[in-house]
Design a protein around this motif. Structure first.
Motif, short mmCIF file in Angstrom:
data_model
loop_
_atom_site.label_atom_id
_atom_site.label_comp_id
_atom_site.label_asym_id
_atom_site.label_seq_id
_atom_site.Cartn_x
_atom_site.Cartn_y
_atom_site.Cartn_z
N VAL A 102 4.15 -19.25 33.71
CA VAL A 102 3.72 -18.31 34.61
C VAL A 102 3.84 -19.15 35.88
N ALA A 103 3.36 -20.43 36.01
CA ALA A 103 3.34 -21.15 37.19
C ALA A 103 4.75 -21.25 37.75
N ALA A 104 5.78 -21.35 37.08
CA ALA A 104 7.07 -21.54 37.40
C ALA A 104 7.49 -20.03 38.08
N GLY A 105 6.93 -18.92 37.49
CA GLY A 105 7.29 -17.56 38.20
C GLY A 105 6.80 -17.71 39.31
N TYR A 106 5.62 -18.06 39.40
CA TYR A 106 4.76 -17.98 40.91
C TYR A 106 5.56 -19.09 41.87
N ARG A 107 5.86 -20.06 41.57
CA ARG A 107 6.84 -21.04 42.20
C ARG A 107 8.13 -20.46 42.98
N ALA A 108 8.72 -19.70 42.05
CA ALA A 108 9.81 -18.99 42.41
C ALA A 108 9.47 -18.01 43.76
N VAL A 109 8.53 -17.41 43.46
CA VAL A 109 8.00 -16.14 44.34
C VAL A 109 7.68 -16.87 45.73
N PHE A 110 7.02 -18.01 45.45
CA PHE A 110 6.74 -18.94 46.75
C PHE A 110 7.98 -19.17 47.45
N GLU A 111 8.73 -19.92 46.93
CA GLU A 111 10.12 -20.18 47.40
C GLU A 111 10.76 -19.28 48.04
#
Length: 182
Positions: A102-111
C-alpha cells in the motif's frame, strides 16, 4: 403550524439522536437559533415539519490491521504457546507485506503528483514571462500612441512625423499580432 423552542437536549430526546446530531440537524435545516436566559441554545422547530428518521448506526468493523489476525483458524487447546506465537508472527509479517505494498502505491501517486506540480510550476513561470513581455510591449505601444497624439518631435513637420509614427505603430501592431498567433 406549531412552533416550539427546544434545546438541543430536548430535540435529541424527541428524535432519539445524540445532542451533536441534533445540533448538526438544526444547522443543516437552517432552523433559527437563539439563547435562553440561562445561556442554553434554543432552536425554533416547526413540529408539523419535524419528520426525521435517523440513519441506522453502522457497526464498528474490524480495522485493517486486525484483519489478518481475525482470519487465523482456531488452534487446538493443547497447542503450545510457541505455535500460537509463530502463527501470530506470520500474520504480522503478512500484514507488514500488505502495508508495504500500500505504501509503495502511495509513493507512486506521490511521485506522479510531484512531477505534475513541477510541470505546472514551469508553465506558470513561462506564462509569467510572457505576461511581462506583453505588458512591456503594451507600454511601448501606449508611448507611441501618446507621442502621435502630442505630435511633438524635434525637426520635421508635424504631419510628416505623424505619418512616420503611424507607420511604425502599424508595423508594431502587425508584429505583435504575429507574435501572439504563434
Amino acid at each position: 403550524m406549531c412552533v416550539a423552542l427546544l434545546t438541543y437536549a430536548d430535540l435529541s430526546t424527541r428524535l432519539d439522536i445524540s445532542r451533536e446530531a441534533a445540533r448538526s440537524l438544526a444547522r443543516r435545516r437552517g432552523w433559527p437559533r437563539s439563547r435562553s436566559d440561562d445561556g442554553k441554545a434554543l432552536v425554533s422547530v416547526d413540529l408539523s415539519e419535524l419528520r426525521y428518521t435517523p440513519r441506522p448506526r453502522r457497526r464498528r468493523q474490524a480495522g485493517q490491521v486486525d484483519a489478518p489476525i481475525a482470519r487465523i483458524e482456531p488452534v487446538e487447546i493443547d497447542a503450545s504457546m510457541a505455535e500460537i506465537e509463530a502463527i501470530k508472527i506470520e500474520a504480522f509479517k503478512a500484514e507488514i507485506a500488505r502495508l508495504e505494498a500500500v505504501a509503495a502505491g502511495y509513493r507512486a501517486v506521490f511521485e506522479r503528483e510531484h512531477e505534475r506540480a513541477d510541470r505546472l510550476a514551469a508553465e506558470l513561470l513561462q506564462a509569467a514571462a510572457e505576461t511581462k513581455a506583453a505588458n512591456a510591449w503594451a507600454a511601448r505601444l501606449e508611448d507611441e500612441v501618446a507621442a502621435l497624439r502630442t505630435g511633438r518631435q524635434a525637426g520635421g513637420s508635424i504631419a510628416g512625423q505623424a505619418a512616420h509614427r503611424l507607420g511604425r505603430l502599424a508595423a508594431s501592431i502587425v508584429q505583435a499580432d504575429r507574435a501572439a498567433s504563434r
